[in-house]
Design a protein around this motif. Structure first.
Motif, PDB file in Angstrom:
ATOM      1  N   ALA A 165       9.129 -45.985  28.260  1.00 36.88           N
ATOM      2  CA  ALA A 165       8.298 -46.789  27.373  1.00 36.88           C
ATOM      3  C   ALA A 165       7.045 -46.021  26.952  1.00 36.88           C
ATOM      4  N   HIS A 166       6.465 -45.297  27.894  1.00 40.30           N
ATOM      5  CA  HIS A 166       5.264 -44.527  27.564  1.00 40.30           C
ATOM      6  C   HIS A 166       5.574 -43.416  26.572  1.00 40.30           C
ATOM      7  N   GLN A 167       6.707 -42.770  26.741  1.00 42.01           N
ATOM      8  CA  GLN A 167       7.044 -41.672  25.844  1.00 42.01           C
ATOM      9  C   GLN A 167       7.285 -42.155  24.418  1.00 42.01           C
ATOM     10  N   ARG A 168       7.755 -43.379  24.261  1.00 49.96           N
ATOM     11  CA  ARG A 168       7.992 -43.887  22.904  1.00 49.96           C
ATOM     12  C   ARG A 168       6.791 -44.632  22.350  1.00 49.96           C
ATOM     13  N   TYR A 169       6.115 -45.424  23.176  1.00 50.73           N
ATOM     14  CA  TYR A 169       5.078 -46.311  22.665  1.00 50.73           C
ATOM     15  C   TYR A 169       3.689 -46.042  23.240  1.00 50.73           C
ATOM     16  N   GLY A 170       3.558 -45.093  24.146  1.00 49.67           N
ATOM     17  CA  GLY A 170       2.272 -44.803  24.744  1.00 49.67           C
ATOM     18  C   GLY A 170       1.315 -44.130  23.771  1.00 49.67           C
ATOM     19  N   HIS A 171       0.041 -44.293  24.044  1.00 50.67           N
ATOM     20  CA  HIS A 171      -0.992 -43.711  23.176  1.00 50.67           C
ATOM     21  C   HIS A 171      -0.970 -42.190  23.224  1.00 50.67           C
ATOM     22  N   ARG A 172      -0.716 -41.625  24.399  1.00 51.67           N
ATOM     23  CA  ARG A 172      -0.663 -40.166  24.549  1.00 51.67           C
ATOM     24  C   ARG A 172       0.554 -39.794  25.402  1.00 51.67           C
ATOM     25  N   ALA A 249      11.852 -54.242  21.642  1.00 48.72           N
ATOM     26  CA  ALA A 249      11.510 -52.855  21.972  1.00 48.72           C
ATOM     27  C   ALA A 249      12.038 -52.478  23.351  1.00 48.72           C
ATOM     28  N   SER A 250      11.991 -53.418  24.293  1.00 48.05           N
ATOM     29  CA  SER A 250      12.500 -53.164  25.640  1.00 48.05           C
ATOM     30  C   SER A 250      14.009 -52.931  25.620  1.00 48.05           C
ATOM     31  N   VAL A 251      14.732 -53.778  24.905  1.00 45.90           N
ATOM     32  CA  VAL A 251      16.182 -53.606  24.787  1.00 45.90           C
ATOM     33  C   VAL A 251      16.497 -52.285  24.096  1.00 45.90           C
ATOM     34  N   GLY A 252      15.692 -51.928  23.100  1.00 43.39           N
ATOM     35  CA  GLY A 252      15.908 -50.676  22.387  1.00 43.39           C
ATOM     36  C   GLY A 252      15.796 -49.441  23.255  1.00 43.39           C
ATOM     37  N   LEU A 253      15.131 -49.565  24.400  1.00 39.84           N
ATOM     38  CA  LEU A 253      15.008 -48.448  25.335  1.00 39.84           C
ATOM     39  C   LEU A 253      16.110 -48.430  26.394  1.00 39.84           C
ATOM     40  N   MET A 254      16.942 -49.461  26.429  1.00 42.51           N
ATOM     41  CA  MET A 254      18.024 -49.502  27.416  1.00 42.51           C
ATOM     42  C   MET A 254      19.130 -48.525  27.029  1.00 42.51           C
ATOM     43  N   ALA A 272      16.058 -47.901  15.265  1.00 41.59           N
ATOM     44  CA  ALA A 272      15.300 -46.719  14.853  1.00 41.59           C
ATOM     45  C   ALA A 272      14.240 -47.045  13.815  1.00 41.59           C
ATOM     46  N   THR A 273      14.322 -48.218  13.207  1.00 43.39           N
ATOM     47  CA  THR A 273      13.386 -48.571  12.136  1.00 43.39           C
ATOM     48  C   THR A 273      12.590 -49.826  12.492  1.00 43.39           C
ATOM     49  N   VAL A 274      13.210 -50.983  12.308  1.00 41.08           N
ATOM     50  CA  VAL A 274      12.495 -52.252  12.476  1.00 41.08           C
ATOM     51  C   VAL A 274      12.018 -52.451  13.912  1.00 41.08           C
ATOM     52  N   VAL A 275      12.910 -52.223  14.881  1.00 36.45           N
ATOM     53  CA  VAL A 275      12.554 -52.461  16.285  1.00 36.45           C
ATOM     54  C   VAL A 275      11.453 -51.504  16.728  1.00 36.45           C
ATOM     55  N   ARG A 276      11.584 -50.240  16.358  1.00 35.03           N
ATOM     56  CA  ARG A 276      10.557 -49.269  16.767  1.00 35.03           C
ATOM     57  C   ARG A 276       9.211 -49.597  16.124  1.00 35.03           C
ATOM     58  N   ALA A 277       9.230 -49.972  14.847  1.00 38.55           N
ATOM     59  CA  ALA A 277       7.975 -50.336  14.180  1.00 38.55           C
ATOM     60  C   ALA A 277       7.354 -51.567  14.842  1.00 38.55           C
ATOM     61  N   GLY A 278       8.193 -52.536  15.199  1.00 38.65           N
ATOM     62  CA  GLY A 278       7.675 -53.717  15.884  1.00 38.65           C
ATOM     63  C   GLY A 278       7.112 -53.382  17.244  1.00 38.65           C
ATOM     64  N   ALA A 281       3.780 -51.754  16.803  1.00 40.42           N
ATOM     65  CA  ALA A 281       2.761 -52.725  16.382  1.00 40.42           C
ATOM     66  C   ALA A 281       2.302 -53.586  17.555  1.00 40.42           C
ATOM     67  N   ILE A 282       3.249 -54.060  18.366  1.00 37.55           N
ATOM     68  CA  ILE A 282       2.856 -54.959  19.462  1.00 37.55           C
ATOM     69  C   ILE A 282       2.094 -54.206  20.538  1.00 37.55           C
ATOM     70  N   THR A 283       2.483 -52.972  20.846  1.00 40.84           N
ATOM     71  CA  THR A 283       1.727 -52.222  21.857  1.00 40.84           C
ATOM     72  C   THR A 283       0.343 -51.846  21.334  1.00 40.84           C
ATOM     73  N   ALA A 284       0.260 -51.528  20.046  1.00 37.93           N
ATOM     74  CA  ALA A 284      -1.062 -51.237  19.476  1.00 37.93           C
ATOM     75  C   ALA A 284      -1.943 -52.477  19.520  1.00 37.93           C
TER      76      ALA A 284
END
Length: 302
Positions: A165-172, A249-254, A272-278, A281-284
């Protein structure tokens, strides 16, 4: 001009109040009624810590991506029938889901950021609780939260989820040395919980996950837990949309091999598009409401 300044200040104050209100609500849900006192003990108490401020575990566990990783961890952990039997029989994930979340967040915060004395205390509490978690799974096999094999599965499923999760949605996101460092940091905590031979590198983590795959399956309890987590969370209507983005997003990482037994969808184009963008957005958004704003600089007078 003065009107524009006044309007800007008014909008800024309104956003600040909104940020504070939503951030307080998120903190209350995650930390619980004892949250403020625990926060003070963890962050304001002097004393040696298990991990220095520059360690990767602090970067990962202090980021909003943990919300995505936490849901993924629960889904992945449920695939071991004996671990799932323990959850279904003892954790209260249906009757007291927020209590379970609050206990987990306290454990992660205390061991990652807290003084060594607080970390030792929470570890001792968890080990005492484990002595009461035992029984018989629906397939007739006995289970125990003190079983070293199950302890290791719960550990590796959790840290694999937090790291991905951090590698995909983490700030750094972390580089390879950082990822290995994170796994090594978490091994310190795992050993305190009597987890045998915890992985020390990302490659070892991947290998241990793969070694457990023959034991994993989607039991009725596991599928029921997935439906509860993804479709019927105990949330007010207003929170369902942002939670839906987090859950997707969680399911997308499974991994694909873990989705079939839980009957989770696999939609690569949408993920790769809608789920990742969502997910971004939610983590931000969570990061924004849970991070204290930088105080304004005082005016400089000539």
């Amino acid at each position: 001009m003065e009107r524009m300044v006044d309007l800007s200040e008014s909008v800024g104050a309104g956003l600040s109040a909104l940020r504070s209100r939503i951030g307080g609500a998120v903190f209350a849900k995650v930390a619980g009624p004892e949250g403020s006192g625990r926060r003070d003990r963890i962050h304001a108490t002097e004393g040696p810590r298990w991990f220095a401020e520059d360690r990767p575990i602090r970067r990962v566990h202090g980021d909003a991506s943990m919300f995505v990783g936490g849901v993924r961890a629960l889904l992945l952990q449920s695939l071991h029938p004996l671990a799932m039997a323990g959850v279904a029989g003892h954790s209260g994930f249906r009757g007291d889901p927020w209590g379970r979340l609050q206990r987990t967040s306290y454990f992660l915060a205390a061991t990652t950021f807290g003084p060594a004395e607080e970390a030792d205390r929470v570890i001792a509490t968890i080990k005492r609780a484990h002595t009461f978690v035992h029984g018989t799974a629906p397939d007739g096999r006995p289970y125990s939260a003190q079983d070293p094999h199950l302890l290791r599965w719960v550990h590796i499923a959790e840290i694999d989820s937090f790291l991905r999760a951090h590698q995909r949605y983490g700030h750094r996101p972390l580089d390879q040395d950082g990822r290995d460092g994170y796994v090594a940091d978490t091994a310190r905590v795992a050993r305190e919980l009597d987890v045998p031979d915890p992985p020390e590198t990302e490659a070892e983590l991947d290998a241990q996950i793969a070694a457990y795959r023959p034991e994993l399956e989607g039991t009725p309890d596991a599928r029921a837990a997935a439906r509860f987590l993804l479709l019927n969370p105990p949330l007010p209507l207003a929170a369902r949309v942002p939670y839906g983005a987090l859950a997707a997003a969680s399911v997308g990482l499974m991994p694909r091999w873990a989705r079939v037994p839980l009957r989770l969808p696999y939609l690569p184009l949408a993920e790769a598009t809608v789920v990742r963008a969502g997910g971004q957005a939610i983590t931000a958004g969570i990061r924004w409401v849970t991070t204290a704003p930088t105080p304004p600089m005082p005016p400089v007078h000539p």
